[in-house]
Design an enzyme around this catalytic site. Structure first.
Site, short mmCIF file in Angstrom:
data_model
loop_
_atom_site.label_atom_id
_atom_site.label_comp_id
_atom_site.label_asym_id
_atom_site.label_seq_id
_atom_site.Cartn_x
_atom_site.Cartn_y
_atom_site.Cartn_z
N CYS A 6 0.83 -1.20 0.00
CA CYS A 6 0.00 0.00 0.00
C CYS A 6 0.87 1.26 0.00
O CYS A 6 2.04 1.24 0.37
CB CYS A 6 -0.93 0.00 1.22
SG CYS A 6 -2.37 1.07 1.01
N ASP A 125 -6.81 -3.51 11.07
CA ASP A 125 -5.63 -2.66 11.20
C ASP A 125 -5.44 -2.27 12.67
O ASP A 125 -6.31 -2.49 13.51
CB ASP A 125 -5.81 -1.39 10.35
CG ASP A 125 -4.50 -0.73 9.97
OD1 ASP A 125 -3.44 -1.14 10.50
OD2 ASP A 125 -4.52 0.21 9.16
#
Length: 206
Positions: A6, A125
């Site tokens: 990412c 996360d």
């Protein structure tokens, strides 16, 4: 084990990540030090293989604006890192995009949030820091030990590195792992760190 890199901001890094075996690349359109313009993202995505996920990361973006960006740059997946509702996610899916809903894991109670969404993928996360993601901190992965069987499309993020990703995988067996700051040096993506990270996810159990 599938891998998402990412915070892609350059064509060079995108192509190197693909060569090393990345399955998905993330492009951040929310407030972040890794934020990318639609023009630059479109140029990078245009040169990617068809089978690679092109994931746009958004935080509480108005639906009309999000869809405009997603269609313009050629996204395949939309990752929602804010307080988007289930109806919001459903609307995005109705427009032909697969949804990845991010959940910040502070304690076992946050697992309940996962069940509130029936989206294609759930990304778990670490708690929010300065930004909604990419803060380089991890959480207690054992909280997810039973979750993989109940949600087979679980994506693990938060503080992963080449040194700890094998342990993380062994503890919660995710569908995919997601890394950003863990493959950076001084805030920039490192080709050698990307390669080592992906290699670490493919190591056989000793």
């Amino acid at each position: 084990m599938k891998v998402k890199i990412c915070g892609i901001v350059s064509e060079e890094i995108a192509q190197q990540a693909i060569v090393y075996g990345a399955d998905a690349l993330g492009f951040v359109f929310a407030v972040s030090k890794r934020r990318i313009s639609t023009e630059k993202a479109k140029k990078i995505i245009k040169g990617l293989p068809i089978n690679v996920w092109k994931v746009g990361v958004f935080v509480d973006e108005p639906i009309e604006s999000l869809l405009l960006i997603a269609k313009e740059v050629g996204l395949t997946h939309v990752q929602l890192h804010g307080d988007e509702s289930k109806n919001y996610c459903t609307e995005i899916k109705s427009q032909g995009f697969e949804v990845i809903k991010a959940i910040q894991m502070k304690s076992e109670k946050d697992i309940d949030l996962i069940y509130e969404y029936d989206d294609d993928y759930i990304l778990v996360d670490s708690p929010r820091g300065k930004y909604h993601g990419g803060n380089g901190t991890s959480f207690d992965w054992t909280l997810l030990q039973e979750m993989q069987r109940k949600h087979p499309k679980l994506i693990l993020a938060g503080g992963l590195t080449a040194e700890n990703v094998k342990v993380a995988i062994s503890q919660c067996a995710p569908f995919m792992v997601d890394v950003s700051s863990g493959v950076e040096i001084d805030g920039k993506k490192s080709p050698s760190k990307i390669r080592r990270f992906i290699e670490a996810t493919n190591l056989e159990e000793e």
